[in-house]
Design a protein around this motif. Sequence first.
Motif, short mmCIF file in Angstrom:
data_model
loop_
_atom_site.label_atom_id
_atom_site.label_comp_id
_atom_site.label_asym_id
_atom_site.label_seq_id
_atom_site.Cartn_x
_atom_site.Cartn_y
_atom_site.Cartn_z
N THR A 82 0.37 6.95 3.08
CA THR A 82 1.61 7.50 2.52
C THR A 82 2.06 8.68 3.36
OG1 THR A 82 0.42 8.99 1.01
CG2 THR A 82 1.03 6.81 0.17
N GLU A 132 -6.53 0.99 3.74
CA GLU A 132 -6.18 0.55 2.39
C GLU A 132 -4.78 1.00 2.00
OE1 GLU A 132 -9.53 2.09 0.04
OE2 GLU A 132 -10.16 0.01 -0.20
N GLU A 133 -4.47 2.27 2.31
CA GLU A 133 -3.16 2.81 1.96
C GLU A 133 -2.82 3.99 2.87
OE1 GLU A 133 -0.69 4.29 -2.02
OE2 GLU A 133 -2.88 4.50 -1.94
N ALA A 137 -4.13 8.96 4.47
CA ALA A 137 -4.58 7.60 4.78
C ALA A 137 -5.97 7.39 4.21
CB ALA A 137 -4.60 7.38 6.29
N THR A 138 -6.18 6.21 3.62
CA THR A 138 -7.50 5.81 3.13
C THR A 138 -7.88 4.50 3.80
OG1 THR A 138 -6.55 4.65 1.24
CG2 THR A 138 -7.19 6.95 0.91
N TRP A 168 -0.85 1.88 11.25
CA TRP A 168 0.36 2.12 10.45
C TRP A 168 1.26 3.06 11.25
CZ3 TRP A 168 2.79 6.52 8.84
CH2 TRP A 168 3.71 6.42 7.79
N SER A 206 -11.15 8.84 3.96
CA SER A 206 -9.77 9.28 3.77
C SER A 206 -9.50 10.48 4.68
CB SER A 206 -9.51 9.67 2.31
OG SER A 206 -10.28 10.81 1.95
N ARG A 224 -4.16 -4.56 9.41
CA ARG A 224 -4.35 -3.33 8.65
C ARG A 224 -5.23 -2.31 9.39
NH1 ARG A 224 -2.07 -3.91 3.80
NH2 ARG A 224 -2.92 -1.90 3.10
#
Length: 404
Positions: free
Chosen positions: A73, A70-71, A109-110, A93, A119, A90
């Motif tokens: 950072t 999902e995300e 990371a999630t 990353w 997560s 997805r």
Amino acid sequence: MVKIPRGGPVALLLAAVLIIAGCSQPSQDPVADPSIASAAPSIELTPDDGASGVDPLAPVTATVRGGTLEEVTLVNEEGRPVVGIMTPDRTSWKVGEPLGYGRNYTVTATARGGGQGASRTGSFTTLTPDNQAGVTLQTTGGTPLSTGGTYGVGIVIVAHFDEPIGDRAAAERRLSVRTTPGVEGSWYWLDDQNAHWRPREYYRPGTEVTVEARIYGVDLGGGLYGQEDVEATFTIGDSHVAIADDRTKQVKVYENGNLVRTMPTSMGMGGTEVVGGTEISFWTQRGIYTVLDKANPVVMDSSTYGLPINSRLGYKQTIAYATRISTDGVYLHQLDETVWAQGNTNLSHGCLNLNGANARWFYHFSIPGDVVEVRNTGGAPLEVWQNGDWGVPWEQWRAGSALA
């Protein structure tokens, strides 16, 4: 006749029920039975949490199994986010820019999959070099190569490091020169801080040249790491070749193979003199030079190479229209006092004297990298450290590469 089991109709009904029950499967509702629900997605981070001394160019990744990210950072200790790249599906990353030296980073990371979320967070520290080396891309005259500039067909590229390089091979692997059209060329290490690159033959006019030094994050030996990447792109101009012949005492200038000017000259008077224990030569050394730079005027001071101004042959003069062709101070320049000797007698300390009109014309005509060949003079030939790169035989030049 139907045979009724013992026990009568009731027993028959009971047997039928038992048969039906024995053929059916037990209920398996995944919602009602958590033991068989879909597994949560699994996230993997690289490097490992708590890693230290991480190469700032090493891969930093987040991958997921059983779901999609999902995300993700990545931030340094100051909270500055680092650019990252997500795959279209997805599931993976990666970091999209070099990391800094000696920084602390945190990646979070999630992910989601099978109706569940997950997560993961990890931290790591990049290496801190003992020392760093910067590099500049320049001409043999020490002037930085100008992106978008135009240079002569004999231009030599110099990668100048501000620290001695312990592992020349590691450094050279990160140096590259690309040309259109392609040419055969090689690096040659003049010393531990200077790698020169030239083609086997002069460039063709119009050639596009791109030189890169991708040294950031590279171990250059002995704890020395590259400081930053640099590059330059330039174009090769018209072919300018000047031939100064001591037999005729004339300088013939060719543009794209056509003779465009003939200039009488007075070159080095010859001989040597020992001053303060140092032998000073007054020859114009034979060899292939290139134009380094030019100035109008330039102050010429003999004391800069060990000849005192107040000595018999000492001088300090302001000279007009001076085009420099060697690292130790040989110029083509105006000198009105020797006009009478130009074309017949050598009187200079090593420079090529010209009259005012010719010096001015050559000054405006020439660009860095133009070729100046001096023929038939006495004394020692031009050496590579004096801007004599083109005098090194090709096989010897190639052998000067750290990767040869």
